[in-house]
Design an enzyme around this catalytic site. Structure first.
Site, PDB file in Angstrom:
ATOM      1  N   GLN A   1      38.330  29.222  32.153  1.00  0.00           N
ATOM      2  CA  GLN A   1      38.176  28.395  33.607  1.00  0.00           C
ATOM      3  C   GLN A   1      37.611  27.213  33.153  1.00  0.00           C
ATOM      4  O   GLN A   1      38.424  26.707  32.444  1.00  0.00           O
ATOM      5  CB  GLN A   1      37.220  29.493  34.515  1.00  0.00           C
ATOM      6  CG  GLN A   1      37.589  30.369  35.406  1.00  0.00           C
ATOM      7  CD  GLN A   1      38.210  29.485  36.744  1.00  0.00           C
ATOM      8  OE1 GLN A   1      38.268  28.309  36.487  1.00  0.00           O
ATOM      9  NE2 GLN A   1      38.738  30.083  37.592  1.00  0.00           N
TER      10      GLN A   1
ATOM     11  N   MET B   1      32.151  31.520  42.908  1.00  0.00           N
ATOM     12  CA  MET B   1      32.352  30.197  43.332  1.00  0.00           C
ATOM     13  C   MET B   1      32.265  30.243  44.865  1.00  0.00           C
ATOM     14  O   MET B   1      31.540  29.738  45.810  1.00  0.00           O
ATOM     15  CB  MET B   1      33.481  29.497  42.891  1.00  0.00           C
ATOM     16  CG  MET B   1      33.595  29.174  41.536  1.00  0.00           C
ATOM     17  SD  MET B   1      32.623  27.653  41.111  1.00  0.00           S
ATOM     18  CE  MET B   1      31.231  28.211  40.217  1.00  0.00           C
TER      19      MET B   1
ATOM     20  N   ARG C   1      30.285  42.585  46.222  1.00  0.00           N
ATOM     21  CA  ARG C   1      29.952  41.028  46.015  1.00  0.00           C
ATOM     22  C   ARG C   1      29.170  40.659  47.365  1.00  0.00           C
ATOM     23  O   ARG C   1      28.599  39.689  47.231  1.00  0.00           O
ATOM     24  CB  ARG C   1      31.547  40.668  46.165  1.00  0.00           C
ATOM     25  CG  ARG C   1      32.231  40.806  44.910  1.00  0.00           C
ATOM     26  CD  ARG C   1      31.761  39.972  43.619  1.00  0.00           C
ATOM     27  NE  ARG C   1      33.104  40.033  42.666  1.00  0.00           N
ATOM     28  CZ  ARG C   1      33.259  39.150  41.629  1.00  0.00           C
ATOM     29  NH1 ARG C   1      32.567  38.189  41.691  1.00  0.00           N
ATOM     30  NH2 ARG C   1      34.167  39.310  40.938  1.00  0.00           N
TER      31      ARG C   1
ATOM     32  N   TYR D   1      43.430  38.555  42.519  1.00  0.00           N
ATOM     33  CA  TYR D   1      43.757  38.609  44.036  1.00  0.00           C
ATOM     34  C   TYR D   1      44.256  40.031  44.555  1.00  0.00           C
ATOM     35  O   TYR D   1      45.296  40.638  44.132  1.00  0.00           O
ATOM     36  CB  TYR D   1      44.796  37.689  44.579  1.00  0.00           C
ATOM     37  CG  TYR D   1      44.989  37.558  46.095  1.00  0.00           C
ATOM     38  CD1 TYR D   1      44.294  36.428  46.594  1.00  0.00           C
ATOM     39  CD2 TYR D   1      45.866  38.417  46.698  1.00  0.00           C
ATOM     40  CE1 TYR D   1      44.577  36.385  47.974  1.00  0.00           C
ATOM     41  CE2 TYR D   1      45.945  38.299  48.218  1.00  0.00           C
ATOM     42  CZ  TYR D   1      45.313  37.279  48.745  1.00  0.00           C
ATOM     43  OH  TYR D   1      45.486  37.175  50.233  1.00  0.00           O
TER      44      TYR D   1
ATOM     45  N   CYS E   1      23.564  17.586  41.600  1.00  0.00           N
ATOM     46  CA  CYS E   1      23.680  16.843  42.684  1.00  0.00           C
ATOM     47  C   CYS E   1      24.624  15.785  42.192  1.00  0.00           C
ATOM     48  O   CYS E   1      25.056  15.605  41.151  1.00  0.00           O
ATOM     49  CB  CYS E   1      22.153  15.875  43.082  1.00  0.00           C
ATOM     50  SG  CYS E   1      21.646  14.855  41.921  1.00  0.00           S
TER      51      CYS E   1
HETATM   52  P1  NAD Z   1      35.790  35.361  41.645  1.00  0.00           P
HETATM   53  O1  NAD Z   1      36.794  35.987  40.779  1.00  0.00           O
HETATM   54  O2  NAD Z   1      34.189  35.311  41.115  1.00  0.00           O
HETATM   55  O3  NAD Z   1      35.803  36.136  43.206  1.00  0.00           O
HETATM   56  C1  NAD Z   1      36.841  36.173  44.033  1.00  0.00           C
HETATM   57  C2  NAD Z   1      36.259  36.854  45.071  1.00  0.00           C
HETATM   58  O4  NAD Z   1      37.499  37.251  46.207  1.00  0.00           O
HETATM   59  C3  NAD Z   1      35.928  38.528  44.546  1.00  0.00           C
HETATM   60  O5  NAD Z   1      34.839  38.712  45.155  1.00  0.00           O
HETATM   61  C4  NAD Z   1      36.921  39.340  45.010  1.00  0.00           C
HETATM   62  O6  NAD Z   1      36.515  40.782  45.348  1.00  0.00           O
HETATM   63  C5  NAD Z   1      37.494  38.471  46.344  1.00  0.00           C
HETATM   64  N1  NAD Z   1      38.837  38.873  46.599  1.00  0.00           N
HETATM   65  C6  NAD Z   1      40.018  39.050  45.843  1.00  0.00           C
HETATM   66  N2  NAD Z   1      41.060  39.307  46.509  1.00  0.00           N
HETATM   67  C7  NAD Z   1      40.740  39.208  48.109  1.00  0.00           C
HETATM   68  C8  NAD Z   1      41.605  39.452  49.156  1.00  0.00           C
HETATM   69  N3  NAD Z   1      42.670  39.542  49.082  1.00  0.00           N
HETATM   70  N4  NAD Z   1      40.693  39.384  50.327  1.00  0.00           N
HETATM   71  C9  NAD Z   1      39.398  39.014  50.283  1.00  0.00           C
HETATM   72  N5  NAD Z   1      38.575  38.949  49.217  1.00  0.00           N
HETATM   73  C10 NAD Z   1      39.266  38.909  48.018  1.00  0.00           C
HETATM   74  O7  NAD Z   1      36.199  33.801  41.839  1.00  0.00           O
HETATM   75  P2  NAD Z   1      35.351  32.506  42.156  1.00  0.00           P
HETATM   76  O8  NAD Z   1      34.767  32.180  41.114  1.00  0.00           O
HETATM   77  O9  NAD Z   1      34.666  32.926  43.408  1.00  0.00           O
HETATM   78  O10 NAD Z   1      36.474  31.600  42.366  1.00  0.00           O
HETATM   79  C11 NAD Z   1      37.516  31.669  43.653  1.00  0.00           C
HETATM   80  C12 NAD Z   1      38.538  30.582  43.473  1.00  0.00           C
HETATM   81  O11 NAD Z   1      38.189  29.541  43.695  1.00  0.00           O
HETATM   82  C13 NAD Z   1      39.304  30.799  42.302  1.00  0.00           C
HETATM   83  O12 NAD Z   1      40.726  30.817  42.513  1.00  0.00           O
HETATM   84  C14 NAD Z   1      38.956  29.635  41.530  1.00  0.00           C
HETATM   85  O13 NAD Z   1      39.567  29.141  40.557  1.00  0.00           O
HETATM   86  C15 NAD Z   1      38.724  28.757  42.605  1.00  0.00           C
HETATM   87  N6  NAD Z   1      37.818  27.668  42.228  1.00  0.00           N
HETATM   88  C16 NAD Z   1      37.538  26.826  43.175  1.00  0.00           C
HETATM   89  C17 NAD Z   1      36.403  25.767  43.156  1.00  0.00           C
HETATM   90  C18 NAD Z   1      36.406  24.458  44.046  1.00  0.00           C
HETATM   91  O14 NAD Z   1      35.635  23.536  43.752  1.00  0.00           O
HETATM   92  N7  NAD Z   1      36.924  24.611  45.113  1.00  0.00           N
HETATM   93  C19 NAD Z   1      35.827  25.669  41.855  1.00  0.00           C
HETATM   94  C20 NAD Z   1      36.104  26.822  41.038  1.00  0.00           C
HETATM   95  C21 NAD Z   1      36.911  27.761  41.239  1.00  0.00           C
END
Ligand code: NAD
Length: 549
Positions: free
Chosen positions: A124, A171, A195, A266, A403
């Protein structure tokens, strides 16, 4: 394997210097059960984002760090320590490369095959580079993004506005709190009850519902009262988003933070969570087919919300790409959050600056908070954030703060923290780092570098230069990763962490690295032709031999 890891606290060290001790504590902190999403499997966050390849490699890293001399550098390849070389005291103590594959072979299938054989690991962004600080790490970014959105719409805040999202992982779990910090009402769909409970217990979330009507009644009530409120709805986003459309509900804002970057993380729709987990174990191929199709369904619903007038944006998980690959032709009709809201900050070298108190003493962080407020007395937005963070955020693992600071500001903060350590105002050194999601450290055409002015979205020379310049400048550890945020094949990015240990040598390194690092953000965007970045480069006197207005 069940193991409980907590980073050591206090000012006694077991390594041969604070720099090695800092790397060791931060690696351990990434796997603290209060910090990591699935520590038993060494998973920190973001689908399969790991801190070390396996427990044997973890133990070998810890042992290597404890033996590492002050003029040696440990090399870590996808979570496994592979060599220790004699370098010099100002060199990084650790160099890390995670998940990198030569472009032609950089496919999810090839990666998964190597992972099965124990030859690679998914790092990651901050998981494999040992600077994860829990959900606070993303909270401010989410808060800023939603704040920028409200401003762009001409709304004073999100007061009275309904935000729909999904995913309450490590996240995504920041979303409900970021919505209420902006005074809005949030409904976040999450498939895994545990979660959601975790978010409720850590005060990131106000309530949980298991029934859509019940959830919507509570949302409508809060909207009527103009009251900040967040609720999790237990369900699958690919089921609930279309259902909301059927009920003719149009939120003001729609986004998503499910782990769409990873087909195996997912959860496919139209089945229970337990059935999905069983399918993933028994038939990963079928699981992948169904998760891809479900992502298409969720994205199609988001496009529909957009047509009905909602503001829809992608929140950095590559859902649009997955949906496009599943046949949703117009998946990219809604924008990513970086071009929509964040890029002007990147042009100024601004991004998520974070630090951690190695002592484990929260007082040390409150002392650094004071220092930040003193350093930037006129930044009302920053003052508001620090005060909110102090009252509304529980620390996870070692106390930490984040920050957004830009060029010049970061070096000033780093030097001020080093003084706090030198004078004993804090009881142990401070670790300073950042997300790989930063101004000049990422090439990610579906996220940080989406729609670059000069079309250089996929050019990854920039994060490589970022890692190299930070390494020669004397960052304590530097990492270069592939795939973070958006998945294998879609990004390359670099991280740096530097320790303020109160010495004069550290002061020199801090000033250098905390200048080159945000400087790369200005340079990358100035080179691409962004006017704000060109002006910033000129204002700060950054030497760019071929800079044109
Ligand atoms: P994570 O794996 O910790 O959590 C994902 C959550 O989504 C879990 O709680 C899971 O149960 C839930 N989930 C899975 N499939 C689902 C569905 N179909 N419907 C509802 N809930 C579902 O991941 P994370 O660390 O929270 O990261 C989430 C995403 O955001 C990742 O793809 C990550 O790469 C991306 N991300 C974005 C940023 C940003 O700045 N925007 C930063 C880091 C990561």
């Amino acid at each position: 394997m069940k193991r409980t890891i907590h980073a050591p606290r206090g000012s006694q060290i077991t390594c041969k210097g604070w720099l090695q001790e800092a790397a060791m504590r931060m690696l351990m902190n990434n796997l603290d059960p209060d910090v990591a999403g699935d520590p038993d499997n060494l998973i920190v966050y973001g689908g399969r984002g790991r801190a070390a390849r396996n427990w044997e490699a973890f133990d070998a890293i810890i042992a290597s760090l404890q033996q590492l001399e002050n003029d040696e550098t440990l090399l870590v390849q996808s979570g496994k320590p592979v060599a220790i070389f004699k370098t010099h005291p100002d060199a990084p103590r650790v160099l890390i490369a995670n998940s990198n594959l030569v472009p032609h072979w950089a496919t999810q299938e090839h990666f998964d095959e190597l992972e099965r054989q124990g030859l690679i690991m998914y790092g990651q962004m901050t998981a494999g580079s040992w600077i994860y600080i829990g959900t606070q790490g993303i909270l401010q970014g989410t808060y800023e993004t939603l704040g920028a959105l409200a401003k762009q719409e001409g709304w004073p805040s999100l007061k009275g506005k309904f935000v729909l999202s999904a995913g309450l992982g490590e996240m995504g779990g920041a979303q409900p709190r970021a919505i209420t910090m902006n005074e809005g009402v949030g409904l976040v769909v999450e498939i895994d009850h545990w979660r959601a409970e975790r978010r409720l217990n850590t005060r990131y979330l106000d309530a949980i519902a298991t029934d859509l009507e019940d959830a919507m009644t509570q949302v409508e009530e809060a909207l009527k009262l103009g009251k900040p409120f967040s609720i999790a709805l237990i369900g699958n986003a690919a089921d609930i988003y279309p259902q909301l459309l059927e009920y003719e509900v149009t939120p003001d804002v729609v986004t998503d933070q499910t782990p769409a970057h990873d087909y195996l993380a997912y959860m496919p729709h139209d089945m229970t969570f337990e059935a999905a987990l069983e399918l993933r174990d028994k038939d990963p191929g079928e699981f992948i087919r169904r998760s891809g199709q479900s992502m298409g369904r969720q994205c199609a619903a988001m496009l529909e919300f957009q047509k009905k007038g909602a503001i829809v944006f992608d929140y950095g998980n590559n859902l649009r790409q997955r949906a496009f690959d599943a046949g949703v032709e117009h998946a990219f009709d809604y924008p990513g959050f970086v071009p929509a809201y964040i890029r002007p900050l990147f042009c100024e070298g601004k991004g998520p600056f974070r630090w951690v108190a190695l002592s484990g003493d929260p007082q040390d962080i409150y002392r650094t908070d004071e220092e930040i407020l003193k350093l930037f007395p006129d930044d009302a937005h920053l003052h508001r954030w620090i005060k909110m963070a102090q009252t509304q955020i529980d620390f996870q693992g070692l106390p930490a703060r984040i920050c957004w600071l830009g060029y010049g500001e970061r070096a000033r903060a780093g030097l001020a923290f080093n003084e706090l350590v030198r004078t004993g105002a804090v009881s142990a050194p401070i670790v300073i780092g950042r997300d790989h999601l930063d101004a000049g450290s990422v090439a990610s055409p579906n996220r940080e570098t989406e729609g670059m002015l000069d079309g250089t979205d996929a050019v990854s020379d920039w994060p490589i230069l970022n890692a190299l310049i930070n390494a020669v400048g004397g960052a304590t550890w530097v990492s270069f990763h592939h795939g973070g945020g958006v998945g294998i094949g879609y990004s390359q990015h670099a991280g740096q962490v530097i320790v303020a240990d109160g010495t004069s040598e550290a002061a020199i390194r801090l000033e250098r690295v905390l200048t080159t690092d945000p400087g790369m953000g200005i340079v990358r965007h100035a080179d691409a032709g962004y006017k704000i970045a060109i002006a910033a480069a000129r204002r700060h006197g950054i030497k760019m031999p071929m800079l044109k207005d």
